[in-house]
Design a protein around this motif. Structure first.
Motif, PDB file in Angstrom:
ATOM      1  N   ALA A  39      31.522  43.614   1.131  1.00 42.56           N
ATOM      2  CA  ALA A  39      31.125  42.714   2.218  1.00 42.56           C
ATOM      3  C   ALA A  39      29.844  41.972   1.866  1.00 42.56           C
ATOM      4  CB  ALA A  39      30.943  43.510   3.506  1.00 42.56           C
ATOM      5  N   ALA A  40      28.930  42.646   1.208  1.00 44.65           N
ATOM      6  CA  ALA A  40      27.683  41.996   0.796  1.00 44.65           C
ATOM      7  C   ALA A  40      27.950  40.873  -0.199  1.00 44.65           C
ATOM      8  CB  ALA A  40      26.741  43.033   0.194  1.00 44.65           C
ATOM      9  N   LEU A  41      28.860  41.115  -1.134  1.00 43.05           N
ATOM     10  CA  LEU A  41      29.210  40.059  -2.094  1.00 43.05           C
ATOM     11  C   LEU A  41      29.834  38.870  -1.378  1.00 43.05           C
ATOM     12  CD1 LEU A  41      30.702  42.256  -4.985  1.00 43.05           C
ATOM     13  CD2 LEU A  41      28.428  41.226  -4.859  1.00 43.05           C
ATOM     14  N   GLY A  42      30.676  39.155  -0.376  1.00 39.29           N
ATOM     15  CA  GLY A  42      31.266  38.065   0.395  1.00 39.29           C
ATOM     16  C   GLY A  42      30.234  37.301   1.197  1.00 39.29           C
ATOM     17  N   SER A  43      29.260  38.005   1.769  1.00 40.21           N
ATOM     18  CA  SER A  43      28.219  37.324   2.539  1.00 40.21           C
ATOM     19  C   SER A  43      27.342  36.464   1.630  1.00 40.21           C
ATOM     20  CB  SER A  43      27.370  38.341   3.305  1.00 40.21           C
ATOM     21  OG  SER A  43      26.607  39.158   2.431  1.00 40.21           O
ATOM     22  N   ALA A  44      27.186  36.885   0.377  1.00 43.54           N
ATOM     23  CA  ALA A  44      26.447  36.047  -0.574  1.00 43.54           C
ATOM     24  C   ALA A  44      27.197  34.749  -0.853  1.00 43.54           C
ATOM     25  CB  ALA A  44      26.199  36.819  -1.870  1.00 43.54           C
ATOM     26  N   ASP A  45      28.524  34.825  -0.878  1.00 42.55           N
ATOM     27  CA  ASP A  45      29.315  33.596  -1.013  1.00 42.55           C
ATOM     28  C   ASP A  45      29.053  32.662   0.156  1.00 42.55           C
ATOM     29  OD1 ASP A  45      30.418  34.468  -3.345  1.00 42.55           O
ATOM     30  OD2 ASP A  45      32.369  34.994  -2.508  1.00 42.55           O
ATOM     31  N   TRP A  46      28.920  33.222   1.349  1.00 42.11           N
ATOM     32  CA  TRP A  46      28.619  32.399   2.527  1.00 42.11           C
ATOM     33  C   TRP A  46      27.262  31.708   2.382  1.00 42.11           C
ATOM     34  CZ3 TRP A  46      30.232  36.723   6.474  1.00 42.11           C
ATOM     35  CH2 TRP A  46      31.629  36.762   6.556  1.00 42.11           C
ATOM     36  N   ILE A  47      26.306  32.436   1.795  1.00 44.89           N
ATOM     37  CA  ILE A  47      24.992  31.831   1.576  1.00 44.89           C
ATOM     38  C   ILE A  47      25.113  30.618   0.655  1.00 44.89           C
ATOM     39  CG2 ILE A  47      22.710  32.169   0.547  1.00 44.89           C
ATOM     40  CD1 ILE A  47      22.807  35.055   1.465  1.00 44.89           C
ATOM     41  N   VAL A  48      25.902  30.767  -0.398  1.00 37.74           N
ATOM     42  CA  VAL A  48      26.107  29.657  -1.328  1.00 37.74           C
ATOM     43  C   VAL A  48      26.688  28.458  -0.588  1.00 37.74           C
ATOM     44  CG1 VAL A  48      27.382  28.876  -3.357  1.00 37.74           C
ATOM     45  CG2 VAL A  48      26.360  31.168  -3.325  1.00 37.74           C
ATOM     46  N   ALA A  49      27.652  28.746   0.299  1.00 35.74           N
ATOM     47  CA  ALA A  49      28.259  27.652   1.067  1.00 35.74           C
ATOM     48  C   ALA A  49      27.251  27.009   2.014  1.00 35.74           C
ATOM     49  CB  ALA A  49      29.455  28.196   1.845  1.00 35.74           C
ATOM     50  N   LEU A  50      26.421  27.831   2.658  1.00 39.06           N
ATOM     51  CA  LEU A  50      25.424  27.290   3.580  1.00 39.06           C
ATOM     52  C   LEU A  50      24.373  26.467   2.849  1.00 39.06           C
ATOM     53  CD1 LEU A  50      24.808  30.333   5.974  1.00 39.06           C
ATOM     54  CD2 LEU A  50      25.823  28.134   6.589  1.00 39.06           C
ATOM     55  N   ARG A  51      24.006  26.909   1.668  1.00 41.15           N
ATOM     56  CA  ARG A  51      22.952  26.207   0.926  1.00 41.15           C
ATOM     57  C   ARG A  51      23.416  24.842   0.416  1.00 41.15           C
ATOM     58  NH1 ARG A  51      20.089  30.475  -3.086  1.00 41.15           N
ATOM     59  NH2 ARG A  51      18.668  28.709  -3.381  1.00 41.15           N
ATOM     60  N   SER A  52      24.719  24.649   0.432  1.00 40.26           N
ATOM     61  CA  SER A  52      25.215  23.331   0.031  1.00 40.26           C
ATOM     62  C   SER A  52      24.917  22.267   1.095  1.00 40.26           C
ATOM     63  CB  SER A  52      26.730  23.398  -0.224  1.00 40.26           C
ATOM     64  OG  SER A  52      27.419  23.691   0.977  1.00 40.26           O
ATOM     65  N   ARG A  53      24.563  22.753   2.286  1.00 39.76           N
ATOM     66  CA  ARG A  53      24.173  21.840   3.361  1.00 39.76           C
ATOM     67  C   ARG A  53      22.654  21.787   3.418  1.00 39.76           C
ATOM     68  NH1 ARG A  53      28.326  23.663   8.231  1.00 39.76           N
ATOM     69  NH2 ARG A  53      30.270  23.484   6.980  1.00 39.76           N
ATOM     70  N   ARG A  54      22.115  20.603   3.324  1.00 40.32           N
ATOM     71  CA  ARG A  54      20.670  20.443   3.185  1.00 40.32           C
ATOM     72  C   ARG A  54      19.902  21.093   4.329  1.00 40.32           C
ATOM     73  NH1 ARG A  54      18.576  14.555   1.736  1.00 40.32           N
ATOM     74  NH2 ARG A  54      19.850  15.138  -0.085  1.00 40.32           N
ATOM     75  N   ALA A  55      20.384  20.978   5.559  1.00 40.14           N
ATOM     76  CA  ALA A  55      19.657  21.525   6.705  1.00 40.14           C
ATOM     77  C   ALA A  55      19.570  23.052   6.642  1.00 40.14           C
ATOM     78  CB  ALA A  55      20.336  21.087   8.000  1.00 40.14           C
ATOM     79  N   TRP A  56      20.582  23.685   6.046  1.00 44.32           N
ATOM     80  CA  TRP A  56      20.615  25.144   5.983  1.00 44.32           C
ATOM     81  C   TRP A  56      19.951  25.702   4.735  1.00 44.32           C
ATOM     82  CZ3 TRP A  56      21.819  29.127   9.071  1.00 44.32           C
ATOM     83  CH2 TRP A  56      22.470  28.829  10.293  1.00 44.32           C
ATOM     84  N   ARG A  57      19.672  24.864   3.760  1.00 44.25           N
ATOM     85  CA  ARG A  57      19.249  25.345   2.434  1.00 44.25           C
ATOM     86  C   ARG A  57      18.079  26.329   2.504  1.00 44.25           C
ATOM     87  NH1 ARG A  57      19.022  20.661  -1.676  1.00 44.25           N
ATOM     88  NH2 ARG A  57      21.215  20.678  -1.040  1.00 44.25           N
ATOM     89  N   PRO A  58      16.989  26.047   3.232  1.00 47.49           N
ATOM     90  CA  PRO A  58      15.864  26.993   3.220  1.00 47.49           C
ATOM     91  C   PRO A  58      16.096  28.231   4.086  1.00 47.49           C
ATOM     92  CG  PRO A  58      15.329  25.066   4.553  1.00 47.49           C
ATOM     93  CD  PRO A  58      16.663  24.809   3.958  1.00 47.49           C
ATOM     94  N   TRP A  59      17.116  28.202   4.962  1.00 49.79           N
ATOM     95  CA  TRP A  59      17.303  29.285   5.929  1.00 49.79           C
ATOM     96  C   TRP A  59      18.493  30.178   5.610  1.00 49.79           C
ATOM     97  CZ3 TRP A  59      13.086  29.302   8.590  1.00 49.79           C
ATOM     98  CH2 TRP A  59      12.427  28.107   8.878  1.00 49.79           C
ATOM     99  N   ALA A  60      19.301  29.824   4.650  1.00 51.00           N
ATOM    100  CA  ALA A  60      20.549  30.552   4.406  1.00 51.00           C
ATOM    101  C   ALA A  60      20.297  32.009   4.043  1.00 51.00           C
ATOM    102  CB  ALA A  60      21.346  29.849   3.305  1.00 51.00           C
ATOM    103  N   VAL A  61      19.419  32.246   3.065  1.00 50.87           N
ATOM    104  CA  VAL A  61      19.166  33.627   2.620  1.00 50.87           C
ATOM    105  C   VAL A  61      18.514  34.455   3.724  1.00 50.87           C
ATOM    106  CG1 VAL A  61      17.935  35.061   0.964  1.00 50.87           C
ATOM    107  CG2 VAL A  61      19.075  32.982   0.194  1.00 50.87           C
ATOM    108  N   PRO A  62      17.402  33.978   4.356  1.00 50.82           N
ATOM    109  CA  PRO A  62      16.814  34.775   5.444  1.00 50.82           C
ATOM    110  C   PRO A  62      17.787  35.033   6.586  1.00 50.82           C
ATOM    111  CG  PRO A  62      15.313  33.040   4.772  1.00 50.82           C
ATOM    112  CD  PRO A  62      16.607  32.767   4.085  1.00 50.82           C
TER     113      PRO A  62
END
Length: 505
Positions: free
Chosen positions: A330-353
């Motif tokens: 599940a953690a590996l899958g959630s990291a994939d979600w972070i990658v997807a979120l970071r592709s959007r400029r507005a989410w880039r600084p907030w995806a990991v936190p």
């Protein structure tokens, strides 16, 4: 043709990157240790096995008196794990004599063993990216199931702490040396928890599926540990692995495990719903996204879950290995979600936190959300408090358990210390039908009694109630009388281990 040397700038960049990764991993390990270490001192007990199947035998190995349960009388437990724990038990008793240290130090050792899961999660993630490594290790460090089980001296978390790094070794650029080490880890896990054998077999077959010759070093490493385990058995005067045969005989032929309850095959799915609640839907979605990064982990987790679902007697701790693997996936899958979120400029600084915060907040919320988890955190606390009071009472010269199961208590040494310990139980053939009269005739041998509050009318008038605390499904109280203890033949047959023999418990 002229030779060229490596670019020192590239080498420096690689070295700097390695140092950063090591610092990140060290920080995550410190986080895991920070949330686990205090729990080694929190005296909750998930299951009596962690005391009576592992710590009590280790205590007896050191020449002390201890409670001997039916499992040890029937020889269905191996000596390898108690032998491993004997060192921490001895160290703990040296640091803090009187039972407390012998309980805490093995739990500290279990906490450090659990860190292997965090390290393994990091490297499973590192195969994909540094981001996946951070998220996987963070989830393994903070998820409430993994934190809760970490300090407990049970075979399931200890075996999982061996199987997960073994899975890493046989799937990450495997070599013969890695297969030898993995084989040793898997064999050690088998000796600790042989019920994980199907999961271990699935892992071994999956790792060697395309190159069967890798089975040779895997088996070679395992045989070394199995030989060592056989030597340990012989040292204790038993036939090597006779405990394995006896365990299968008692639980399959005589159905002893069924005496502790039988539940349907869907029980573990219900457990996930109770403990993970609606967050389980999110975790399943994350597992569905992340399994492709480590497909063999999913197969092993499901194999272990299905196998234990087919066994009548079920406890959540039995599938701890599956829980660990599900969390990593599940953690590996959630990291994939972070990658997807970071592709959007507005989410880039907030995806990991954001995703890390979700893991932490869900873990914190679920740690106390269900009644089951709240009960788990407090299980054994009342018994430990009463035991500490008895153990610290200099006037105690003998203790009797009156119609109170011993398995709800934290072990002989922590309960009564050097004082004799008696058990007066209604199921005992020598006590059946005249338990009230028996406590009167045997009372000169003890001046403290542990009993339920409503048993006060059965006890001799000289005994008055002192402290009470929650023990099991009700309260238990210390009843005390003044004066010394005198040896009496009436009490001799009721020394706790003799009573347990008659009760076949």
């Amino acid at each position: 043709m002229t030779s060229t040397s490596a670019d020192p700038t590239i080498d420096d960049a690689k070295a700097t990157g390695s140092i950063k990764r090591l610092r990140l991993l060290a920080a995550l390990l410190l986080l895991a240790l920070a949330v686990r270490f205090p729990l080694a001192f929190w005296p909750n007990i998930i299951h009596p096995d962690e005391i009576f199947q592992y710590l009590e035998p280790a205590w007896r190995m050191l020449g002390h008196d201890g409670i001997v349960t039916w499992e040890w009388r029937y020889g269905i437990r191996g000596w390898f794990l108690p032998t491993l724990l004997a060192g921490p038990v001895a160290l703990g008793d040296w640091i803090a004599p009187g039972g407390a240290g012998a309980f805490v130090v093995p739990r500290v050792a279990a906490v450090f063993a659990s860190l292997s899961i965090v390290v393994s999660a990091w490297f499973f993630g590192a195969r994909v990216s540094r981001l996946h490594a951070i998220v996987a290790a963070f989830a393994a460090a903070v998820w409430f199931d993994l934190v809760f089980f970490a300090p407990h001296t049970l075979s399931e978390p200890l075996a999982a702490a061996l199987i997960v790094p073994a899975a890493l070794l046989v799937t990450d650029e495997p070599s013969q040396k890695r297969f030898v080490v993995a084989g040793a880890l898997l064999a050690l896990a088998f000796v600790c928890r042989f019920q994980y054998a199907p999961a271990i077999a699935v892992l071994a077959i999956g790792a060697c599926w395309r190159r069967w010759r890798n089975l040779l070093p895997l088996v070679a490493g395992g045989l070394v540990v199995l030989l060592l385990a056989a030597i340990v058995d012989v040292t204790h005067g038993v036939v090597p692995f006779a405990w394995l045969i006896a365990n299968i005989e008692q639980n399959l032929l005589h159905d002893r495990a069924a005496e502790f309850g039988v539940t349907p095959a869907i029980t573990y799915l219900a457990d996930f719903w109770i403990l993970w609640s609606a967050a389980g839907v999110l975790l399943v979605a994350a597992i569905w996204r992340g399994w492709r990064h480590a497909p063999l982990l999913l197969v092993v987790a499901l194999a272990n879950l299905v196998f234990h679902s087919l066994i009548g007697h079920k406890e959540y701790r039995f599938i701890f290995l599956s829980v660990v693997l599900f969390v990593i996936l599940a953690a590996l899958g959630s990291a994939d979600w972070i990658v997807a979120l970071r592709s959007r400029r507005a989410w880039r600084p907030w995806a990991v936190p954001f995703v890390a915060g979700v893991w932490a907040l869900l873990s914190l919320a679920l740690a106390g959300a269900s009644e089951t988890m709240r009960d788990n955190w407090m299980r054994g606390i009342g018994a430990a408090r009463l035991a500490a009071e008895l153990r610290g009472d200099p006037d105690t010269c003998g203790l009797a358990l009156y119609n109170l199961p011993f398995h709800l208590l934290p072990g002989r040494e922590r309960l009564s210390g050097p004082s004799p310990l008696y058990a007066l139980q209604p199921g005992d053939p020598l006590a059946r039908g005249h338990l009230k009269e028996l406590v009167q005739t045997t009372s000169p041998a003890f001046n403290r009694i542990l009993a339920r509050p409503d048993a006060a009318a059965d006890l001799p008038a000289a005994f008055s109630r002192r402290s009470c605390a929650a023990v099991g499904n009700g309260d238990a109280c210390i009843f005390a009388r003044s004066g010394a203890c005198a040896a009496t033949s009436a009490a001799t047959p009721f020394v706790i281990n003799d009573t347990l023999v008659r009760l076949d418990y």
